[in-house]
Scaffold this motif. Structure first.
Motif, PDB file in Angstrom:
ATOM      1  N   ILE A  87      64.802  39.030  60.780  1.00 10.44           N
ATOM      2  CA  ILE A  87      64.801  37.727  60.287  1.00 10.44           C
ATOM      3  C   ILE A  87      63.667  37.193  59.695  1.00 10.44           C
ATOM      4  O   ILE A  87      62.420  37.529  60.317  1.00 10.44           O
ATOM      5  N   LEU A  88      63.622  36.353  58.800  1.00 14.15           N
ATOM      6  CA  LEU A  88      62.228  35.872  58.209  1.00 14.15           C
ATOM      7  C   LEU A  88      62.646  34.529  57.608  1.00 14.15           C
ATOM      8  O   LEU A  88      63.771  34.194  57.404  1.00 14.15           O
ATOM      9  N   GLU A  89      61.526  33.632  57.437  1.00 14.52           N
ATOM     10  CA  GLU A  89      61.564  32.391  56.834  1.00 14.52           C
ATOM     11  C   GLU A  89      62.454  31.442  57.471  1.00 14.52           C
ATOM     12  O   GLU A  89      63.644  30.861  56.532  1.00 14.52           O
ATOM     13  N   PRO A  90      62.446  31.166  58.410  1.00  9.71           N
ATOM     14  CA  PRO A  90      63.520  29.817  59.084  1.00  9.71           C
ATOM     15  C   PRO A  90      62.875  28.664  58.340  1.00  9.71           C
ATOM     16  O   PRO A  90      61.843  28.160  58.262  1.00  9.71           O
ATOM     17  N   ALA A  91      63.989  27.982  58.291  1.00 11.78           N
ATOM     18  CA  ALA A  91      63.825  26.509  57.588  1.00 11.78           C
ATOM     19  C   ALA A  91      64.629  25.510  58.399  1.00 11.78           C
ATOM     20  O   ALA A  91      65.915  25.670  58.527  1.00 11.78           O
ATOM     21  N   TRP A  92      63.867  24.471  58.928  1.00 15.97           N
ATOM     22  CA  TRP A  92      64.602  23.310  59.575  1.00 15.97           C
ATOM     23  C   TRP A  92      65.291  22.584  58.504  1.00 15.97           C
ATOM     24  O   TRP A  92      65.007  22.149  57.364  1.00 15.97           O
ATOM     25  N   ALA A  93      66.518  22.083  59.139  1.00 13.26           N
ATOM     26  CA  ALA A  93      67.479  21.190  58.079  1.00 13.26           C
ATOM     27  C   ALA A  93      66.942  19.686  58.679  1.00 13.26           C
ATOM     28  O   ALA A  93      66.369  19.548  59.519  1.00 13.26           O
ATOM     29  N   PRO A  94      67.053  18.874  57.556  1.00 11.76           N
ATOM     30  CA  PRO A  94      66.645  17.391  58.301  1.00 11.76           C
ATOM     31  C   PRO A  94      67.674  16.856  59.360  1.00 11.76           C
ATOM     32  O   PRO A  94      68.519  17.338  59.367  1.00 11.76           O
ATOM     33  N   GLY A  95      66.731  16.391  60.448  1.00 11.60           N
ATOM     34  CA  GLY A  95      67.755  16.452  61.539  1.00 11.60           C
ATOM     35  C   GLY A  95      67.398  17.215  62.531  1.00 11.60           C
ATOM     36  O   GLY A  95      67.680  16.943  63.895  1.00 11.60           O
ATOM     37  N   ASP A  96      66.817  18.371  62.264  1.00 15.82           N
ATOM     38  CA  ASP A  96      66.197  19.416  63.327  1.00 15.82           C
ATOM     39  C   ASP A  96      67.335  19.848  64.112  1.00 15.82           C
ATOM     40  O   ASP A  96      67.100  20.337  65.115  1.00 15.82           O
TER      41      ASP A  96
END
Length: 163
Positions: free
Chosen positions: A96-105
């Protein structure tokens, strides 16, 4: 290491030349008392085997950090000072690479790499589960990024590919 250099990812995901690491190790102080106690200093092999953290992403409230390490998605809770491996259901040989949080976490988008079908995944923090959102087969996808309203995820496909 005569005539040999190799780039490796280090702690924050930046490539570092192995020769530079070897030179730094040569400059480390050597303590004869440690050797007498049966302890040894770190070798270049020891340094290369340290798990590397890639793509750290902090939540908007600053309490958690998502990052990739050893092919897995990890979540670090800054209040409790503990890192927990997320259950993403990737297959052996995938990473896995490049995690990205959604608005609201509450959600994390990420991409897989290495073997098998590559896909864009979605990790649900509340249930500790994951879904595959988009399978790209063997096409390389990169840089998942959430829209400000959290309803869409943009990403890049390698040149010549389409979705």
């Amino acid at each position: 290491m005569k005539g040999y250099t190799r780039l490796i990812p280090m702690a924050i995901g930046r490539p570092v030349c192995v020769c530079a690491i070897a030179a730094a190790c040569a400059l480390l102080p050597w303590n004869p008392a440690s050797r007498a106690q049966g302890k040894r200093g770190m070798t270049l092999v020891d340094l290369l085997n340290i798990p590397r953290i890639a793509d750290p992403q902090i939540t908007t409230d600053g309490r958690r950090i998502a990052f990739a390490a050893a092919g897995q998605l990890w979540l670090y809770d800054r209040d409790r000072r503990v890192a927990i491996r997320a259950h993403t259901g990737i297959t052996p040989g995938q990473g896995i690479l490049e995690p990205a949080w959604a608005p609201g976490d509450s959600l994390i988008a990420y991409r897989t790499l290495f073997s098998g079908s590559l896909f864009l995944g979605l990790y649900h923090l509340e249930t500790d589960t994951a879904d595959s959102l988009f399978s790209s087969g063997m096409r390389n996808l990169r840089t998942p990024s959430w829209s400000p309203d959290g309803r869409r995820i943009a990403f890049q496909l390698s040149a010549g590919d389409s979705a």
